[in-house]
Design a protein around this motif. Sequence first.
Motif, PDB file in Angstrom:
ATOM      1  N   TRP A   1      38.375  46.976  36.576  1.00  0.00           N
ATOM      2  CA  TRP A   1      39.304  46.946  35.449  1.00  0.00           C
ATOM      3  C   TRP A   1      39.755  45.517  35.137  1.00  0.00           C
ATOM      4  CZ3 TRP A   1      41.078  50.675  32.108  1.00  0.00           C
ATOM      5  CH2 TRP A   1      40.689  51.992  32.393  1.00  0.00           C
ATOM      6  N   LEU A   2      40.000  44.737  36.166  1.00  0.00           N
ATOM      7  CA  LEU A   2      40.424  43.353  35.957  1.00  0.00           C
ATOM      8  C   LEU A   2      39.316  42.521  35.318  1.00  0.00           C
ATOM      9  CD1 LEU A   2      42.331  42.666  39.296  1.00  0.00           C
ATOM     10  CD2 LEU A   2      43.327  43.019  37.032  1.00  0.00           C
TER      11      LEU A   2
ATOM     12  N   ARG B   1      39.708  40.700  31.753  1.00  0.00           N
ATOM     13  CA  ARG B   1      39.444  39.257  31.620  1.00  0.00           C
ATOM     14  C   ARG B   1      38.378  39.006  30.563  1.00  0.00           C
ATOM     15  NH1 ARG B   1      40.369  34.335  31.310  1.00  0.00           N
ATOM     16  NH2 ARG B   1      39.593  32.815  32.785  1.00  0.00           N
TER      17      ARG B   1
ATOM     18  N   ALA C   1      39.008  46.152  40.921  1.00  0.00           N
ATOM     19  CA  ALA C   1      38.536  44.865  40.396  1.00  0.00           C
ATOM     20  C   ALA C   1      37.770  45.043  39.093  1.00  0.00           C
ATOM     21  CB  ALA C   1      37.665  44.165  41.436  1.00  0.00           C
TER      22      ALA C   1
ATOM     23  N   PHE D   1      46.330  44.206  33.578  1.00  0.00           N
ATOM     24  CA  PHE D   1      46.369  43.491  34.858  1.00  0.00           C
ATOM     25  C   PHE D   1      47.316  44.144  35.866  1.00  0.00           C
ATOM     26  CE2 PHE D   1      44.527  40.382  31.987  1.00  0.00           C
ATOM     27  CZ  PHE D   1      43.509  39.834  32.757  1.00  0.00           C
TER      28      PHE D   1
ATOM     29  N   PHE E   1      52.593  40.008  36.873  1.00  0.00           N
ATOM     30  CA  PHE E   1      51.694  40.419  35.795  1.00  0.00           C
ATOM     31  C   PHE E   1      52.465  41.093  34.654  1.00  0.00           C
ATOM     32  CE2 PHE E   1      47.938  40.843  38.963  1.00  0.00           C
ATOM     33  CZ  PHE E   1      47.566  39.528  38.719  1.00  0.00           C
TER      34      PHE E   1
ATOM     35  N   ALA F   1      45.742  47.855  36.605  1.00  0.00           N
ATOM     36  CA  ALA F   1      44.354  48.016  37.047  1.00  0.00           C
ATOM     37  C   ALA F   1      44.263  48.580  38.470  1.00  0.00           C
ATOM     38  CB  ALA F   1      43.639  46.680  36.979  1.00  0.00           C
TER      39      ALA F   1
ATOM     40  N   ILE G   1      48.916  34.533  34.580  1.00  0.00           N
ATOM     41  CA  ILE G   1      47.957  35.459  35.177  1.00  0.00           C
ATOM     42  C   ILE G   1      46.816  34.706  35.855  1.00  0.00           C
ATOM     43  CG2 ILE G   1      46.228  37.221  34.637  1.00  0.00           C
ATOM     44  CD1 ILE G   1      48.156  38.258  32.489  1.00  0.00           C
TER      45      ILE G   1
ATOM     46  N   TYR H   1      44.804  37.058  43.872  1.00  0.00           N
ATOM     47  CA  TYR H   1      44.999  38.508  43.868  1.00  0.00           C
ATOM     48  C   TYR H   1      43.677  39.237  44.115  1.00  0.00           C
ATOM     49  CZ  TYR H   1      46.334  43.146  42.099  1.00  0.00           C
ATOM     50  OH  TYR H   1      46.574  44.495  41.961  1.00  0.00           O
ATOM     51  N   LEU H   2      42.604  38.771  43.463  1.00  0.00           N
ATOM     52  CA  LEU H   2      41.305  39.408  43.636  1.00  0.00           C
ATOM     53  C   LEU H   2      40.809  39.308  45.083  1.00  0.00           C
ATOM     54  CD1 LEU H   2      39.521  38.192  40.363  1.00  0.00           C
ATOM     55  CD2 LEU H   2      39.949  40.577  40.988  1.00  0.00           C
TER      56      LEU H   2
ATOM     57  N   LEU I   1      45.416  35.124  39.597  1.00  0.00           N
ATOM     58  CA  LEU I   1      44.390  36.159  39.577  1.00  0.00           C
ATOM     59  C   LEU I   1      43.327  35.970  40.662  1.00  0.00           C
ATOM     60  CD1 LEU I   1      43.302  38.715  38.255  1.00  0.00           C
ATOM     61  CD2 LEU I   1      42.086  37.267  36.601  1.00  0.00           C
TER      62      LEU I   1
ATOM     63  N   THR J   1      52.234  42.385  41.017  1.00  0.00           N
ATOM     64  CA  THR J   1      52.363  43.326  39.906  1.00  0.00           C
ATOM     65  C   THR J   1      53.529  42.972  39.006  1.00  0.00           C
ATOM     66  OG1 THR J   1      51.418  45.103  41.260  1.00  0.00           O
ATOM     67  CG2 THR J   1      52.646  45.755  39.298  1.00  0.00           C
TER      68      THR J   1
END
Length: 412
Positions: free
Chosen positions: A110-111, A115, A108, A102, A179, A105, A37, A44-45, A41, A176
């Motif tokens: 939620w992520l 985290r 962002a 993850f 994850f 979500a 992840i 992804y963000l 991550l 996805t």
Amino acid sequence: MAETSDARRAASWKRLPGAIWAIGFVSLFMDISSEMIHAILPLYLVTVLGTSTLTVGIIEGIAEATAAITKVFSGALSDWIGKRKFLAALGYGLAALTKPIFPLAPSAGWLIAARFVDRIGKGIRGAPRDALIADITDPELRGASFGLRQSLDTLGALLGPLFAILFLWAFSNDFTIVFWIAVIPAFISAGLIIVAVREPKRDRPERKVRMPLSRGELRRLGGNYWWVVAVASAFTLARFSEAFLVLKGQDIGLSIALVPAVMVVMNIAYFLSAYPVGALSDRVDRTTLLAIGIGLLVVADVVLAFSSGLIGLAAGAAIWGLHMGFTQGLLSTLVADTAPAELRGTAFGMFNLVTGVALLAASVTAGLLWDVIGPSGTFLGGAAFALITLAGLIALERRMRSNGGSLSSERQ
């Protein structure tokens, strides 16, 4: 008789309790999940959710600071209640429960929450798990036990990003799906510690610890323990974040696709050396091996400071990994050696907090040196601080030996 003893020592991995192997594989599976992840991550963000790189940095900083602070209180709590496994299992279970967030979500926020909770889980499990390893293992196998856990943990850190790359390629960059795949090893990890690890029976009643973080209890940790913390903190100031190895790869012109290979080389050397060094430390003086590890950091820094090609970068990364194998499990072993049994959770919690702050300071300083002087300034600065730490360690050990003691002489 000597030959038989040597044969037994050579096969120390066979004599390790099954619970130690279980804890090692717990770390392995959780690191595979977490690193799968964490490896993608930030990308992804930024690329999918459109967050800024500043936001990514803030998330990571808060997450790691949370883990360091939580370790202090979880370690102290494990001493207060006299139980380690419950807190270790709670930490791994909490981390596992965050993993499905993850892929699910919607934003962002939620992520960030996932985290944050994941790092709380890391903080809860860290100190009680290390104290549990010390409780389970006989003193003559303590180095091998910490070395094995560190080695398997590093293997997970190595495999996680590789799996992430493989699955991204196989599923056409579908974040996805990757994850969701990462959820599987996390739940295996949590299940393993619940089923395969038991709290060890204590042969004699230990002193009841009422306020582990009080001044009186912290004083009971003893002078040798605090010297270990001091040496580890000074050493950590010389050992900044491995992110600068990646930046060095980029600096010499390595393509973006190949930059992560720097960490792969480092982790391979780390994985291969952690257990053998830990096992060796059960037979020879631990501080001698620690001094060798600090010396390896000096060599790695010098190589990286003056290298301008792929061979020098690979050599520097490999030597850096060796220095990690020589020091990280060994420092944990020294904490277990010097701290009273009933305060081991507190001891590991304080150790992790102080060295975590030192690592933050080291990384900030390294970044400033990089901006002002360049890569060579960062690595030569690290080498200089490592030499100071090495000189201090040698002087301290000599002084303690002259007084009839040693940093690693209190193997309980």
